[in-house]
Design an enzyme around this catalytic site. Structure first.
Site, mmCIF file in Angstrom:
data_model
loop_
_atom_site.group_PDB
_atom_site.id
_atom_site.type_symbol
_atom_site.label_atom_id
_atom_site.label_comp_id
_atom_site.label_asym_id
_atom_site.label_seq_id
_atom_site.Cartn_x
_atom_site.Cartn_y
_atom_site.Cartn_z
ATOM 1 C CG ASP A 160 -2.355 -0.418 0.785
ATOM 2 O OD1 ASP A 160 -2.582 -0.550 -0.432
ATOM 3 O OD2 ASP A 160 -3.211 -0.602 1.663
ATOM 4 C CG ASP A 461 -9.958 -8.113 11.214
ATOM 5 O OD1 ASP A 461 -10.644 -7.134 11.574
ATOM 6 O OD2 ASP A 461 -8.899 -8.428 11.782
HETATM 7 O O1 LIG Z 1 -3.765 1.084 4.735
HETATM 8 C C1 LIG Z 1 -3.392 0.010 5.153
HETATM 9 C C2 LIG Z 1 -3.212 -0.249 6.524
HETATM 10 C C3 LIG Z 1 -2.774 -1.501 6.927
HETATM 11 N N1 LIG Z 1 -2.522 -2.478 6.021
HETATM 12 C C4 LIG Z 1 -2.027 -3.804 6.481
HETATM 13 O O2 LIG Z 1 -2.876 -4.336 7.441
HETATM 14 C C5 LIG Z 1 -2.160 -5.234 8.261
HETATM 15 C C6 LIG Z 1 -2.484 -5.037 9.714
HETATM 16 O O3 LIG Z 1 -1.947 -3.835 10.190
HETATM 17 P P1 LIG Z 1 -1.203 -3.715 11.596
HETATM 18 O O4 LIG Z 1 -0.801 -2.320 11.753
HETATM 19 O O5 LIG Z 1 -0.169 -4.774 11.706
HETATM 20 O O6 LIG Z 1 -2.371 -3.946 12.597
HETATM 21 P P2 LIG Z 1 -2.623 -5.077 13.697
HETATM 22 O O7 LIG Z 1 -3.345 -4.417 14.799
HETATM 23 O O8 LIG Z 1 -1.417 -5.829 14.027
HETATM 24 O O9 LIG Z 1 -3.627 -6.002 12.865
HETATM 25 C C7 LIG Z 1 -4.760 -6.690 13.326
HETATM 26 O O10 LIG Z 1 -5.931 -5.879 13.284
HETATM 27 C C8 LIG Z 1 -6.296 -5.347 12.012
HETATM 28 C C9 LIG Z 1 -7.615 -4.684 12.144
HETATM 29 O O11 LIG Z 1 -7.555 -3.612 12.993
HETATM 30 C C10 LIG Z 1 -6.379 -6.424 10.953
HETATM 31 O O12 LIG Z 1 -6.483 -5.807 9.705
HETATM 32 C C11 LIG Z 1 -5.149 -7.271 10.978
HETATM 33 O O13 LIG Z 1 -5.226 -8.305 10.040
HETATM 34 C C12 LIG Z 1 -4.938 -7.835 12.354
HETATM 35 O O14 LIG Z 1 -3.783 -8.656 12.398
HETATM 36 C C13 LIG Z 1 -0.676 -5.010 7.970
HETATM 37 O O15 LIG Z 1 -0.192 -6.104 7.232
HETATM 38 C C14 LIG Z 1 -0.681 -3.742 7.151
HETATM 39 O O16 LIG Z 1 0.349 -3.726 6.220
HETATM 40 C C15 LIG Z 1 -2.700 -2.240 4.677
HETATM 41 O O17 LIG Z 1 -2.449 -3.108 3.847
HETATM 42 N N2 LIG Z 1 -3.132 -1.001 4.267
#
Ligand SMILES: O=c1ccn([C@@H]2O[C@H](COP(=O)(O)OP(=O)(O)O[C@H]3O[C@H](CO)[C@@H](O)[C@H](O)[C@H]3O)[C@@H](O)[C@H]2O)c(=O)[nH]1
Ligand SMILES: [Mn+2]
Length: 748
Positions: A160, A461
Site C-alpha cells: 500500500d 476483518d
Molecule cells: O492502509 C493500510 C493499513 C494496513 N494495512 C495492512 O494491514 C495489516 C495489519 O496492520 P497492523 O498495523 O499490523 O495492525 P494489527 O493491529 O497488528 O492487525 C490486526 O488488526 C487489524 C484490524 O484492525 C487487521 O487488519 C489485521 O489483520 C490484524 O492482524 C498489515 O499487514 C498492514 O500492512 C494495509 O495493507 N493497508
C-alpha cells in the site's frame, strides 16, 4: 479443579463419531473434541450467578436515603455492577463448551495430489518504515515454502505504500527462493521464514550447506537493509524491468497501479536450483490518489481478490499480514482438512488460526499474547458457529469472501482449479490486472459492500467475518501444537494502547451500527454466537464503569463513607465470593492456557490500563462519530523497536513510558488514576488504624489496595526510575495536579 483440558484422543465421543462416519464409507479429515470439566465449570458459573444476583439485590435495597452522603455514588455503583454483571453473562457464552480440533492430514495425502486445489496467499504491507522490507521478505519466503505442490501456490504481496524499496526486496526474494525452497524441502526446515530459522539455529552451523545458506540470506538481508537506509534503489541494482513503473513523481499516496508478476509458475524457466517449479509470485500496488479514499487493508484485500482472479483464481485464499510468518509448513494441508471434508466441510467458510507472537516476554508484560482468548474463548466460539475472522492466519473460500450465500445445494468443485492454465502472456496479464486495481474500478459496484471485505470499519476483518456468518456459513478455529503463524506484537505500552484503541473502537463501531451482532444476527446466528461477538464489541464500553469503580469508592474512603457492606454483615459474603471466585477462575484459565502467575497479574494490570485509556478513547471516538465529528483511521502498528534501549527494557519486562508527545493524555490518565488510589489508600488505612474500624471500609480498602498493587510499576516509572523509559516529568506533574483536584473536590 481441572478445566478445559483437551480430552484424550479416542474418548467415547470421538470413537463413536469416527466409527459412525467410517461405516458410512466416509473417512473424516478432522475430529472435534469437547473440553473436559464442563460440569465443574457450569457449577461454578451457576454459583457466580447466585452471587451476582445477591450483590445486585443488596445494591438495590440498601441505597442511602435522600440527603445522606454517597447516594449518587451508590447509584453509580449499581449501574456499574449491572454493567459488569451483564458483561460477565455475555462472556459465559464462549466458556460453555469449548471444542478442540485435530486434523488427519495423512488421509488428505491419500487423495491424488493432482486433485488438490490451488491456493492463493495474500500478504499485505503498507509502510516500508513501520514494516521493514526485510521482514516482509522473510514472511513471503515462509509462505512460498509451504509443503504443498508449488505449481498450485501463488503468493501476492500488496504494497500500500507503492514503494520501490519493497519492490526491490521482493525481487531479491524471488531470486533467493530458488535456493531457499529446495533447502527447506531437503532438510524439512521449520519454521520456513529464513529470519526466524537462522535466528533460532545458530548452533547447527557447522554443516556447510546450512552455513552457506545462512550467509546467502544474511547477504540478501544486508542488501535490502542498505537500500532501505538509503531510501532509494541505486540504478545498478534496478535489474528487474518492473522498476520502470516507478517514475520520479510517484508518492505513496499518489501513484498509478503497479502489478508485476515476478515468478509465473507456468513459465518453463520458473524453477529452483533443483529444477522444481517455483510458486507464482506477484507484486501489487493498487492505484492511490489523494481524492479517493483507499479503505486501508480492506481496500488492499479487495484489489488482491480481483487481481488474483485473472492470474490464478484459486478457490482457497490464505490471508496473512506481513508481520506474521508461517511457522508450520503443514498449515495449508491442515486447513484443507476442514473445508474438504465430505460430510462436515461444505458449510465451512473460513479456517482461522490464532495469532501467535514470537516476541512476547516470559511474563507477557503488555498482555499481548492473549493465551486465554486463544485457548478458551476462540475454542468456545468454534462450537457456537465459529471464531471471528481476525485478519491474519485465515484460510477463506474465495467464493464466500466474494459474497456467496450459503445454501444446502452449494457444493464446491475442488477439482475446478487444480492447475494454473497457460492463458495470456505475462504482460497482457499484468495490464488486465492493473485495470482491476484502479481507484475508479469500484465505483458503482458492490465491492466493499456486498462483495469482498467490508469498508468503513477499523476492524474490517471482524465485520467481514460477521457478515459471512450471517450469510449462513460457519468457520473453524484451529490451534495446533506447532503454531501455524507467528508475528510481532507491540513492544511498548503506547503501541499496545494504540492498537487496542483501534480494535476496541472498530468492534464497538460494529455494535453501534446496523450490524450489531445481537440484532443483525437475529435469526441467523445462535444466541451464544451473537453474545460471543459482543464480548469484543463491548470491550470499549467497559471503560466508563471501570473508571467509576476504580475512582469513586476510593475517593469515598477519604470521607470515610462506606459503599459496600460491612465485614460483619451477611451481605459481605456475596461480594467477597464474586470477587474471589471470578479472579480464581480467571487465574486457573490463564494457567491452563499457558500463562504464568506474573503473566496473569500483568494481564490484570493491562486490562485496567486499557479500560481507562484505549477503551475510553474508543468510546469517545465512537460517540463523536455518531454525531459526525470523527472519522475512522488506521494507525499501523510499528514493528520495529525504537533506536534507544527500549528494546532492552522490554526484554527485562520494564514498562515503557518514554516521552512520546502523542501519549500525553493516555499517560496522564494512567498517572492520575494511580495517584488518586495511592492517596486514598493512605487515608483509608490510616482511618482504619486510628478509628480501629477495619470492617466498615474493608472492601473499599481492599479494592483501593489492589489498584495500588497493580499500579506499582506506574509509581516506579513516575518517581523512582532514571532511565529514558520513565514517565516524563510533565506527565507526572499533570497527573499530580489532577489527582489533587480529584481528591479535594468532593470535600468542597
Ligand atoms: O492502509 C493500510 C493499513 C494496513 N494495512 C495492512 O494491514 C495489516 C495489519 O496492520 P497492523 O498495523 O499490523 O495492525 P494489527 O493491529 O497488528 O492487525 C490486526 O488488526 C487489524 C484490524 O484492525 C487487521 O487488519 C489485521 O489483520 C490484524 O492482524 C498489515 O499487514 C498492514 O500492512 C494495509 O495493507 N493497508
Ligand atoms: Mn500486525
Amino acid at each position: 479443579m481441572i478445566l478445559f483440558f483437551i480430552s484424550e484422543p479416542n474418548t467415547a465421543f470421538n470413537t463413536h463419531f469416527t466409527d459412525m462416519a467410517e461405516t458410512c464409507g466416509h473417512r473424516p479429515l478432522f475430529a472435534t473434541q469437547a473440553a473436559r470439566g464442563r460440569t465443574a465449570y457450569r457449577l461454578y458459573a451457576s454459583s457466580m450467578l447466585v452471587g451476582i444476583c445477591l450483590v445486585l439485590i443488596y445494591r438495590a435495597t440498601h441505597a442511602p436515603e435522600a440527603g445522606e452522603s454517597g447516594r449518587w455514588a451508590w447509584f453509580g455503583m449499581l449501574a456499574a455492577e449491572l454493567w459488569f454483571s451483564f458483561y460477565w453473562i455475555i462472556t459465559q457464552s464462549v466458556r460453555w463448551n469449548p471444542v478442540y480440533r485435530t486434523t488427519f492430514k495423512d488421509r488428505l495425502s491419500q487423495l491424488d495430489e493432482a486433485e488438490l486445489p490451488c491456493v492463493d496467499i495474500f500478504v499485505c504491507t503498507a509502510d516500508p518504515v513501520a514494516e521493514p522490507p526485510a521482514m516482509v521478505v522473510s514472511t513471503v519466503l515462509s509462505l512460498m515454502a509451504y509443503d504443498y505442490p508449488s505449481e498450485k501456490l501463488s503468493v501476492y504481496l500488496s504494497d500500500d505504500s507503492g514503494s520501490e524499496l519493497t519492490f526491490y526486496a521482493i525481487c531479491e526474494a524471488a531470486q533467493f527462493a530458488k535456493r531457499w525452497l529446495p533447502f527447506c524441502r531437503r532438510h524439512r526446515v521449520e519454521p520456513r521464514s529464513p529470519a526466524a530459522y537462522f535466528a533460532g539455529s545458530a548452533e547447527a552451523s557447522d554443516d556447510k550447506e546450512h552455513s552457506d545458506m545462512k550467509n546467502l540470506f544474511r547477504e540478501m538481508e544486508s542488501r535490502i537493509e542498505a537500500v532501505s537506509i538509503l531510501g532509494k534503489v541505486p540504478k545498478e541494482q534496478k535489474t528487474h524491468k518492473g522498476f520502470s513503473e516507478w517514475t520520479s513523481d510517484m508518492t505513496s499516496k499518489n501513484h498509478p497501479p503497479v502489478v508485476q508478476i515476478l515468478i509465473d509458475s507456468r513459465e518453463e524457466n520458473s524453477v529452483d536450483i533443483d529444477g522444481t517449479v517455483l510458486p507464482t509470485l506477484v507484486y501489487m500496488a493498487r492505484e492511490k490518489r489523494p481524492q479517493h479514499h483507499h479503505n486501508f487493508k480492506a481496500g488492499a484485500m479487495n484489489a488482491l481478490l480481483r487481481v488474483s482472479s485473472v492470474i490464478s483464481n484459486s478457490p482457497i485464499i490464505l490471508n496473512v499480514d506481513c508481520d506474521m510468518y508461517s511457522n508450520n509448513s503443514q498449515s495449508i494441508r491442515d486447513a484443507l482438512c476442514f473445508v474438504m471434508d465430505e460430510e462436515q466441510g461444505h458449510d465451512v467458510a473460513f479456517v482461522q488460526f490464532p495469532q501467535g507472537y514470537e516476541n512476547t516476554t516470559d511474563n507477557d508484560l503488555y498482555a499481548n499474547a492473549f493465551k486465554a482468548i486463544n485457548y478458551v474463548e476462540l475454542s468456545g466460539l468454534d462450537d457456537l458457529g465459529g471464531p471471528l475472522y481476525i485478519g491474519t492466519g485465515c484460510f477463506h473460500r474465495r467464493n464466500t469472501l466474494c459474497g456467496t450465500k450459503y445454501s444446502t445445494e452449494y457444493k464446491e468443485d475442488w477439482k475446478r482449479i487444480t492447475k494454473m492454465e497457460k492463458k495470456e502472456s505475462v504482460s497482457i496479464l499484468e495490464d488486465t490486472a492493473k485495470s482491476l486495481a484502479t481507484c475508479i474500478y469500484e465505483f458503482n459496484t458492490q465491492w466493499g459492500k456486498e462483495m469482498g471485505l467490508k469498508y468503513g470499519c477499523a476492524v474490517e476483518d471482524v465485520i467481514t467475518g460477521l457478515i459471512i456468518h450471517c450469510r449462513g456459513w460457519r468457520s473453524v478455529y484451529f490451534n495446533p501444537e506447532r503454531k501455524g503463524f507467528l508475528g510481532a506484537s507491540p513492544t511498548t505500552l503506547l503501541q499496545t494502547l494504540v492498537q487496542h484503541k483501534r480494535w476496541s473502537e472498530g468492534n464497538l463501531q460494529i455494535v453501534l451500527s446496523k450490524y450489531c451482532p445481537l440484532f443483525y444476527g437475529h435469526g441467523k446466528l445462535k444466541l451464544g454466537h451473537r453474545m460471543g461477538y459482543c464480548i469484543y464489541g463491548l470491550w470499549a464500553a467497559n471503560s466508563i464503569p471501570t473508571l467509576f469503580y476504580l475512582t469513586i469508592p476510593s475517593l469515598f474512603l477519604l470521607k470515610g463513607v462506606s459503599l459496600f457492606p460491612e465485614a460483619s454483615s451477611p451481605w459481605f459474603a456475596p461480594f467477597a465470593y464474586v470477587a474471589v471466585a471470578k479472579n480464581a477462575f480467571s487465574l486457573v484459565e490463564s494457567f491452563v492456557s499457558g500463562d504464568t502467575l506474573v503473566g496473569w497479574w500483568n494481564i490484570q494490570r493491562m486490562w485496567m490500563l486499557k479500560r481507562t485509556t484505549s477503551y475510553l478513547f474508543a468510546t469517545i471516538d465512537n460517540m463523536l462519530a455518531l454525531v459526525g465529528a470523527s472519522k475512522a483511521a488506521f494507525v499501523i502498528t510499528a514493528k520495529v523497536a525504537e533506536a534507544d534501549d527500549s528494546a532492552k527494557r522490554y526484554e527485562r519486562e520494564v514498562m515503557e513510558f518514554g516521552t512520546t508527545a502523542s501519549a500525553g493524555v493516555m499517560f496522564v490518565i494512567i498517572g492520575t488514576m494511580a495517584l488518586i488510589n495511592l492517596a486514598c489508600l493512605v487515608v483509608g488505612l490510616q482511618r482504619a488504624v486510628v478509628d480501629q474500624a477495619f470492617g466498615g471500609l474493608l472492601i473499599q480498602n481492599a479494592v483501593c489496595g489492589l489498584v495500588v498493587a497493580l499500579n506499582l510499576p506506574i509509581y516506579e516509572a513516575m518517581f523512582l526510575r532514571k532511565d529514558k523509559g520513565r514517565m516524563s516529568s510533565s506527565t507526572v506533574f499533570a497527573s499530580a495536579g489532577l489527582s489533587v483536584l480529584a481528591c479535594v473536590l468532593p470535600v468542597l
